[in-house]
Design a protein around this motif. Structure first.
Motif, PDB file in Angstrom:
ATOM      1  N   SER A 186      79.869  29.731  11.964  1.00  0.00           N
ATOM      2  CA  SER A 186      80.166  31.162  11.876  1.00  0.00           C
ATOM      3  C   SER A 186      78.996  31.889  11.230  1.00  0.00           C
ATOM      4  CB  SER A 186      81.419  31.395  11.035  1.00  0.00           C
ATOM      5  OG  SER A 186      82.535  30.752  11.612  1.00  0.00           O
ATOM      6  N   ASP A 216      86.269  44.087  11.419  1.00  0.00           N
ATOM      7  CA  ASP A 216      86.005  45.497  11.717  1.00  0.00           C
ATOM      8  C   ASP A 216      86.836  45.976  12.906  1.00  0.00           C
ATOM      9  OD1 ASP A 216      84.261  45.747   9.629  1.00  0.00           O
ATOM     10  OD2 ASP A 216      82.435  45.786  10.859  1.00  0.00           O
ATOM     11  N   SER A 217      87.160  45.083  13.827  1.00  0.00           N
ATOM     12  CA  SER A 217      87.965  45.486  14.982  1.00  0.00           C
ATOM     13  C   SER A 217      89.332  46.012  14.536  1.00  0.00           C
ATOM     14  CB  SER A 217      88.119  44.330  15.971  1.00  0.00           C
ATOM     15  OG  SER A 217      88.866  43.279  15.407  1.00  0.00           O
ATOM     16  N   CYS A 253      80.526  38.879   2.530  1.00  0.00           N
ATOM     17  CA  CYS A 253      79.337  38.680   3.376  1.00  0.00           C
ATOM     18  C   CYS A 253      78.117  39.358   2.760  1.00  0.00           C
ATOM     19  CB  CYS A 253      79.582  39.217   4.783  1.00  0.00           C
ATOM     20  SG  CYS A 253      80.702  38.204   5.765  1.00  0.00           S
ATOM     21  N   LYS A 277      82.290  39.917  10.123  1.00  0.00           N
ATOM     22  CA  LYS A 277      82.391  41.380  10.056  1.00  0.00           C
ATOM     23  C   LYS A 277      82.977  41.947  11.344  1.00  0.00           C
ATOM     24  CE  LYS A 277      78.433  41.873   6.981  1.00  0.00           C
ATOM     25  NZ  LYS A 277      77.057  42.365   6.868  1.00  0.00           N
ATOM     26  N   ARG A 278      82.505  41.482  12.476  1.00  0.00           N
ATOM     27  CA  ARG A 278      82.970  41.993  13.770  1.00  0.00           C
ATOM     28  C   ARG A 278      84.471  41.743  13.948  1.00  0.00           C
ATOM     29  NH1 ARG A 278      78.867  40.454  16.777  1.00  0.00           N
ATOM     30  NH2 ARG A 278      79.668  38.351  17.060  1.00  0.00           N
ATOM     31  N   TYR A 279      84.924  40.553  13.569  1.00  0.00           N
ATOM     32  CA  TYR A 279      86.348  40.226  13.710  1.00  0.00           C
ATOM     33  C   TYR A 279      87.202  41.214  12.910  1.00  0.00           C
ATOM     34  CZ  TYR A 279      90.776  37.737  13.367  1.00  0.00           C
ATOM     35  OH  TYR A 279      92.103  37.411  13.407  1.00  0.00           O
ATOM     36  N   ASN A 309      83.964  41.690   4.185  1.00  0.00           N
ATOM     37  CA  ASN A 309      82.661  42.346   4.338  1.00  0.00           C
ATOM     38  C   ASN A 309      81.901  42.345   3.019  1.00  0.00           C
ATOM     39  OD1 ASN A 309      82.920  42.824   7.074  1.00  0.00           O
ATOM     40  ND2 ASN A 309      83.700  44.905   6.810  1.00  0.00           N
ATOM     41  N   GLU A 354      77.869  38.202  10.755  1.00  0.00           N
ATOM     42  CA  GLU A 354      78.122  39.199  11.799  1.00  0.00           C
ATOM     43  C   GLU A 354      79.442  38.941  12.508  1.00  0.00           C
ATOM     44  OE1 GLU A 354      75.176  37.456  11.498  1.00  0.00           O
ATOM     45  OE2 GLU A 354      74.129  39.119  10.529  1.00  0.00           O
ATOM     46  N   GLN A 355      79.746  37.671  12.772  1.00  0.00           N
ATOM     47  CA  GLN A 355      81.014  37.330  13.423  1.00  0.00           C
ATOM     48  C   GLN A 355      82.199  37.670  12.521  1.00  0.00           C
ATOM     49  OE1 GLN A 355      80.111  33.208  14.131  1.00  0.00           O
ATOM     50  NE2 GLN A 355      79.784  33.542  16.323  1.00  0.00           N
TER      51      GLN A 355
END
Length: 114
Positions: A93, A103-104, A37, A99-101, A34, A96-97
């Motif tokens: 990629s 962050d889960s 990014c 981070k989302r991966y 993160n 956002e992808q």
């Protein structure tokens, strides 16, 4: 060939990393990704590179002890990270992808700690 910098030497050598639950390891990796990014979006390539390298190092620590489907998943994540931050982004990629991966895993860790 450049010198390899070890960012988390004591974490690795002390065995603390291996003792962490998987979700905690992945959440820590995600923190670095993160950051990478964020620095990429701010067009700060040196800072992005450092955060990416720290995240990659932590991911490699996790990969060392993985096997089976988890190992395959981690290697895919590594490939996507390297493609995004250091390659030609052939997988298209997005930050956002990424981070989302990751962050889960932080969300899963949080829900397990309740």
């Amino acid at each position: 060939m450049g010198q390899v910098t070890v960012h988390h030497k004591e974490l690795s050598e002390s065995g603390r990393w291996e003792q962490m639950p998987f979700y905690e390891q992945m959440a820590n990796i995600g923190s670095e990704i993160n950051r990478a990014c964020k620095w990429r979006e701010k067009q700060k390539p040196e800072m992005m590179q450092k955060a990416f390298e720290r995240g990659l190092e932590l991911l490699d620590f996790t990969i060392e002890n993985a096997h089976g489907p988890r190992l395959r998943e981690l290697l895919r994540a590594r490939e996507a990270m390297c493609d995004f931050f250091a390659g030609n982004n052939i997988y298209n990629s997005t930050p956002e992808q990424m981070k989302r991966y990751f962050d889960s895993f932080a969300f899963a860790l949080k829900s397990r700690q309740k």
